[in-house]
Structure formats: structure tokens, C-alpha cells
Design a protein around this motif. Sequence first.
Motif, PDB file in Angstrom:
ATOM      1  N   THR A   1       0.803  -1.238   0.000  1.00 17.98           N
ATOM      2  CA  THR A   1       0.000   0.000   0.000  1.00 17.98           C
ATOM      3  C   THR A   1       0.830   1.280   0.000  1.00 17.98           C
ATOM      4  OG1 THR A   1      -0.458   0.462   2.354  1.00 17.98           O
ATOM      5  CG2 THR A   1      -1.810  -1.248   1.329  1.00 17.98           C
TER       6      THR A   1
ATOM      7  N   SER B   1       1.961   3.235  -2.148  1.00 19.46           N
ATOM      8  CA  SER B   1       1.934   3.580  -3.577  1.00 19.46           C
ATOM      9  C   SER B   1       1.340   4.957  -3.839  1.00 19.46           C
ATOM     10  CB  SER B   1       1.065   2.561  -4.318  1.00 19.46           C
ATOM     11  OG  SER B   1      -0.280   2.651  -3.859  1.00 19.46           O
ATOM     12  N   ARG B   2       0.864   5.644  -2.795  1.00 21.72           N
ATOM     13  CA  ARG B   2      -0.013   6.790  -3.052  1.00 21.72           C
ATOM     14  C   ARG B   2       0.750   8.096  -3.272  1.00 21.72           C
ATOM     15  NH1 ARG B   2      -5.173   4.692  -3.636  1.00 21.72           N
ATOM     16  NH2 ARG B   2      -6.158   6.537  -2.754  1.00 21.72           N
TER      17      ARG B   2
ATOM     18  N   THR C   1      -3.696  -4.682  -8.982  1.00 20.60           N
ATOM     19  CA  THR C   1      -3.099  -4.139  -7.764  1.00 20.60           C
ATOM     20  C   THR C   1      -2.368  -2.846  -8.057  1.00 20.60           C
ATOM     21  OG1 THR C   1      -1.799  -4.776  -5.827  1.00 20.60           O
ATOM     22  CG2 THR C   1      -0.890  -5.389  -7.972  1.00 20.60           C
ATOM     23  N   CYS C   2      -1.793  -2.269  -7.019  1.00 20.27           N
ATOM     24  CA  CYS C   2      -0.934  -1.093  -7.139  1.00 20.27           C
ATOM     25  C   CYS C   2       0.502  -1.529  -6.842  1.00 20.27           C
ATOM     26  CB  CYS C   2      -1.352  -0.026  -6.134  1.00 20.27           C
ATOM     27  SG  CYS C   2      -3.052   0.526  -6.288  1.00 20.27           S
TER      28      CYS C   2
ATOM     29  N   CYS D   1       1.743  -3.860  -3.768  1.00 18.81           N
ATOM     30  CA  CYS D   1       0.680  -4.172  -2.806  1.00 18.81           C
ATOM     31  C   CYS D   1       0.184  -5.608  -2.924  1.00 18.81           C
ATOM     32  CB  CYS D   1      -0.494  -3.218  -2.969  1.00 18.81           C
ATOM     33  SG  CYS D   1      -1.748  -3.510  -1.700  1.00 18.81           S
TER      34      CYS D   1
ATOM     35  N   ILE E   1      -2.412  -6.790  -1.248  1.00 14.56           N
ATOM     36  CA  ILE E   1      -3.861  -6.916  -1.036  1.00 14.56           C
ATOM     37  C   ILE E   1      -4.573  -7.183  -2.368  1.00 14.56           C
ATOM     38  CG2 ILE E   1      -5.951  -5.743  -0.260  1.00 14.56           C
ATOM     39  CD1 ILE E   1      -4.430  -4.379   1.875  1.00 14.56           C
ATOM     40  N   ARG E   2      -4.149  -6.512  -3.419  1.00  9.07           N
ATOM     41  CA  ARG E   2      -4.722  -6.714  -4.759  1.00  9.07           C
ATOM     42  C   ARG E   2      -6.239  -6.487  -4.757  1.00  9.07           C
ATOM     43  NH1 ARG E   2      -1.636  -9.114  -8.347  1.00  9.07           N
ATOM     44  NH2 ARG E   2      -3.408  -9.970  -9.464  1.00  9.07           N
ATOM     45  N   CYS E   3      -6.685  -5.333  -4.313  1.00  6.78           N
ATOM     46  CA  CYS E   3      -8.133  -5.094  -4.179  1.00  6.78           C
ATOM     47  C   CYS E   3      -8.794  -4.660  -5.469  1.00  6.78           C
ATOM     48  CB  CYS E   3      -8.399  -4.061  -3.091  1.00  6.78           C
ATOM     49  SG  CYS E   3      -8.193  -2.358  -3.631  1.00  6.78           S
ATOM     50  N   LYS E   4      -8.031  -4.399  -6.512  1.00  8.20           N
ATOM     51  CA  LYS E   4      -8.614  -3.864  -7.750  1.00  8.20           C
ATOM     52  C   LYS E   4      -9.323  -4.959  -8.546  1.00  8.20           C
ATOM     53  CE  LYS E   4      -7.013   0.329  -7.369  1.00  8.20           C
ATOM     54  NZ  LYS E   4      -7.841   1.516  -7.411  1.00  8.20           N
TER      55      LYS E   4
ATOM     56  N   CYS F   1      -1.975   3.732   1.452  1.00  5.77           N
ATOM     57  CA  CYS F   1      -3.377   3.632   1.049  1.00  5.77           C
ATOM     58  C   CYS F   1      -4.272   3.512   2.281  1.00  5.77           C
ATOM     59  CB  CYS F   1      -3.526   2.401   0.160  1.00  5.77           C
ATOM     60  SG  CYS F   1      -5.204   2.020  -0.320  1.00  5.77           S
TER      61      CYS F   1
ATOM     62  N   PHE G   1      -6.537   1.554   2.744  1.00  2.00           N
ATOM     63  CA  PHE G   1      -6.809   0.137   3.021  1.00  2.00           C
ATOM     64  C   PHE G   1      -5.594  -0.603   3.549  1.00  2.00           C
ATOM     65  CE2 PHE G   1      -9.893   0.959  -0.572  1.00  2.00           C
ATOM     66  CZ  PHE G   1     -10.965   1.145   0.278  1.00  2.00           C
TER      67      PHE G   1
HETATM   68  S1  SF4 Z   1      -5.270  -1.902  -1.092  1.00  2.00           S
HETATM   69 FE1  SF4 Z   1      -6.007  -1.757  -3.210  1.00  2.00          FE
HETATM   70  S2  SF4 Z   1      -6.067   0.467  -3.695  1.00  2.00           S
HETATM   71 FE2  SF4 Z   1      -4.807   0.183  -1.837  1.00  2.00          FE
HETATM   72  S3  SF4 Z   1      -2.703   0.044  -2.617  1.00  2.00           S
HETATM   73 FE3  SF4 Z   1      -3.486  -2.079  -2.443  1.00  2.00          FE
HETATM   74  S4  SF4 Z   1      -4.335  -2.584  -4.461  1.00  2.00           S
HETATM   75 FE4  SF4 Z   1      -4.067  -0.338  -4.380  1.00  2.00          FE
END
Ligand code: SF4
Length: 634
Positions: free
Chosen positions: A74, A76-77, A289-290, A293, A295-298, A513, A515
Motif C-alpha cells: 500500500t 503507492s499513493r 493491484t498497485c 501491494c 492486497i490486490r483489491c482492484k 493507502c 486500506f
Molecule cells: S489496497 Fe487496493 S487500492 Fe490500496 S494500494 Fe493495495 S491494491 Fe491499491
Amino acid sequence: MAYGSSGRILRVDLERGSCTFEQIDEATYRLYPGGKALAAWLLLRERAFDAEPLSPGNVLVFAAGLLTGAPASTASRFTVAARSPLTGAYGESEAGGYWGPELKMAGIEAIVVSGRAAQPTYLSIGEDGATLRPAAHLWGLDPREVQQAIRAERGDPYVRVLQTGRAGENQVRFAALVNELKHFNGRTGMGAVMGSKNLKAIAVRGKRLYVRNAHDPKPIAEIGKALTRRVKDHPQAWDMQQKGTPGLMDVLNSAGMLPTRNFREGVFEGIARIGWDAYEREILVGRGTCYSCSIRCKREVEVTEGPHRVDRAYGGPEYETLQGFGGYCGIDDLQAIAKANELCNRHVLDTISTASTIAFAMECFEAGLIGPQHTGGLDLRFGNTEAMLEMVDRIARREGLGDLLAHGTRHAARVIGGGAERFAIQVKGQELPMHDPRGKVGVGLGYAIGECGADHLYAVHDTMLVNPQSLSFQAAIPLGVEALPARDLGERKARNYAILENWSSFGKVVGLCFFGPAPRSFIRVDEVLELTRHATGWPLTLEDLLRIGERATNLARAFNVRAGLGAADDCLPDRLFEPIPAGPMAGVGISRPDFEASMQALYRIKGWDPATTAPTRERLRNLDIEWVADLLEA
Ligand code: SF4
């Protein structure tokens, strides 16, 4: 320079066509170490609060976070900020993806863009510096074509491209920015500011690994590896990987707080056709994902047959988009919703404001305030799928009623008149996300007091901190919050909100992020502290992190005071004080006296004058930014 930052700021003067570098000193970096803090400081320094948002005088800032590009989930922002053309207030939007880390790898912390180019232009950044290049041939193209063309011109398929789209070129006031076709700086109209400057895109390629700048790279990498391993064992992180944000649809509908038909209702009868099960079964084709990351929420979706073909290159609808073009517009056609998402992404529009503006127009239409003579014959009622899709296009192209709606609901309501204001569900001019504060009132405090207008990412939502035994509450204990009912609206809730806002604001400063960190998800509070310590080498405490977040929010508040905003702007739409008519939340509305008392408590806790909403000199001194008090009194 200090660790964790190159201290390099790229200044781009589009009027003169110049690109120059400035070096910030360590004392400045310690106060404004990245992202939101750096962007807000730069905007105040440039006095962007005096500029008309879509004039050459506005200043557009792109700022990577302190941890952006670190090898940890996360991180990445990056932040984009300017005076917002939608609200007239401080405008800011964060995005993930890959562009922010690339900027950091190019050895740049922030870009400050001023003026307006005479012709469409794009900014090209590499190891050898920055140049402005012609972009007339890119104007009006789809994001994929723009990205391909720039990569071909640079001769490098790995160049990361951040761009505005047709909506930004046409200065739709809620136009967004996109990188890698799927990652959006969605809110507050930063795409319109970029379009107004004739700046089509910023392409960047860098080769310096984050760890080269860090004070102690090894423990950063170790925390990063631990997080990757932890996803499967952490319920919130795992749920985000499995369902992403669309998983919220069924949860909120069951609780009776799924915003439906312009916040008139809290339950959508078509949930089975557009909820998570249908999404997974009918349109889901992949997960994305970003940078870095796990989590790979995309989500990625595709529709290959029928009237609404959808290209997976533009990702898939998040929860906000799914419900925004779904129940919020009274629509239960999942393929059409996916198409609306793709259209917004091709035009590069904020899906929340686009969907909300269409829902507003639908309610105006049903109330007889606008008719077929305004809609070009469209029957713009709730539930009309084709009319909804047509309006997305018309807003982006500013055709007919779309031209009025392109200004957002606040302005459109004033023009339409006849009481249309009561259908404009916005704060400070920004439309509400798909979270109903009648069921989680701390979210309402954020909508009201947040510097950008209504937004759902100012603080973790109340529902995560109800049960003292829950994983999320236990993870939040180091922050000093209390377990409270979701609908409690007393002074203790205001205190919880202030702490959680500082914590989220810190996340935006360092580029994590929403999340990622606890209590929302799986990065423990102590790990966030450790990551920041190892990046900088500073002996920071948790209290220091919260102060950094609070300082950033105070800078943004000072911007708003100088831009002319006051206590009347810290409000909620009347509709939220009305009871929800049916479902599990039937009869529940926000108590106006309780809300007002809680806002007064929040001003006290924050050290802001309730009459002017300006931070007091004493609070600013405590935050080591007393110069802001001078600015406010000037
Ligand atoms: S949780 Fe989702 S939006 Fe946040 S960095 Fe990871 S993949 Fe991107």
C-alpha cells in the motif's frame, strides 16, 4: 539532504515553458515530509487561495509521500492538490497505481505547475531532467491511445503516464486524473485544473530504488515481506483481496444504509442483481493491484456480448461506482453499470460526482423542475439505464443539460431553482460518497468538517470501532480511541473522529493507502511508526506521527479560511436530518442539535475558532507553524 527524501521540487512554468529544480532544506522537510503536507504547504506558499480555480493563476501540485515507493504493501499513493473548481476550497485527491513511486524513483518529491501553456503540452521526466513537449496530437484521445503514443515517443514501454481526459480538457468541474488507465485521483476536479492549463499528461521514468534513499532499508524490506505473508491470515485484508470494495454492497444493504435514489432510501430492491455475487458471477475477469501491494483489491471486468460491451483495460467498478450508477440512480443492470464505469474512465471523470449529479437530475426530473425540453427528450427518471449512460457522455462533452451538470450539483441547483437545492446532496459543493452518516455519524462529522467537502476517507468509519473485542478496535487501541456505538454523536465521538482524522491524514502524508494501516486493515500502528523511523532515521513517536497528520489538516483549513470559507460551509445536506423511510434503519435520521453540539466539540478539540473555523494561533504554534497564523491575520 535527509534520508527518505531527495528534497527536490520540480517547478514548471507553463507560461514561460520552463522547468527548474528547487531544493528544500531538512527543516522544511521535517515539517512537511510529503504528500498532503507538502502539497498543502506549497499551495499556501504560492497563495493559490487567491486564484480563480480554472485560471492560469491556480497552482497544481503533485506530491509523492514519504514512504511512496517503499517495498511495502500500500505504499503507492501520491497527492494532487490545487484550489478546487468544484468547491472553490482546498482541493486534493490521492491515487495509487504506479506513477507516484516512479516520480520518487526519478528523484523528485513534488511538481509545482503554474500558468497556462499556449498550446496543449505534456511534461516528460526522466533521469536526464524534465522537458515540455507538444500534445496537440493527444488532445481528445482515449487514455489508452495517449499512453501508447507517449511511450512510443519516449521509446520506453515502462514510462508511467498520468493524464487528464476529455472531461478535463472540457473543464468539467469534477474531472479526474488517471495513471495506468485504472488508478484515479478522482475527487475535487484536479483533472479540470490540469485541462485548464493545457497540460495533457506527465510522463515519468525513474531508476533509483526507494531503499537507496532510506536510512535503514533492511527492516523496511522485512516489514514489507511480513505484510505480504500476512494477507491470507488477516480477515480485513483477505476480504479486500477476495471481494474488493464491491463486497460492501450487500453489507450496507443488509444494514439498511445503502444510499439509494439520491439518499432518499437505505435499501435497494435490486441488490441481488448488482451485489457481489452477481458481480463475481457475471462480469469479474481479473484482479489488479498497485505498486508493491499484496492486497490486490482492484477488480477487472469485461462484457463481450449484448448492448453494453465493456473493455477490461479500464478496470472495474469500485463500490462507490457500483452503487452510484446502481441503486443511487435506481438501476439494477450490472452490465450497464460496468459500462458507465468504463465511460467515466475513458473520459476520466470522477465516478462519485458523475453518478451523484445524474441522480440529482433524475430527482429534479421526477419533481418536474426539469423536463424533456431540458434533457433533449430523455426520460431522465430513476431506473432509466439508457438515459443514465447518455448523461455520462453529455456531461463529459458538456452537451445540453450535461453542460450545466458539469458544474456539479450545487451550481446546477442554483440555476434550476424551484427548491432544487434540497436534491443537491453535497457539502462545500462536493457530492456525497455512497456512505450514509445516518448509520455511522462520525462519517458525517468528516463530510461536514473535511477541507475538500464530502469525502469518505477522512477517518476510519464508526462501524469499525463499535465492538471492543473486534480485531479493528484492538488494532486501534494504540491510537487512544474508545469503542463507541456507530450512532453515538457525543463529545467522545468527536474526540475519536479527531484522532482518526489525524491518523488518516498522516497516511496521506506518507503515501499509504487507506486500506493498508490499522484499524482499517493489516499494517499495525507500530509498523507504520517503524517504517517511518527507518525511512528517515528520525526518533519519532506515535504522537509525532499524529501531529504531522494534524499539521497537514491545519494547513488545508488555513487555505480554506483564506479562500473565504467559514462555519456555514461546515454543514450537512438537510436530507440527512430526515429519517430513512424503510428497512432496518427506518425512522433514523441525524439529530440536528446533537450534530451541532458535536461540531462545536470538534472545533474545541481541534483548537479552531468556532466563529471563523480558523485554527487559533496557539494551536498553530503547538504544531510549529505559527507563520500560518500571520497568514490568516494578514
Ligand atoms: S489496497 Fe487496493 S487500492 Fe490500496 S494500494 Fe493495495 S491494491 Fe491499491
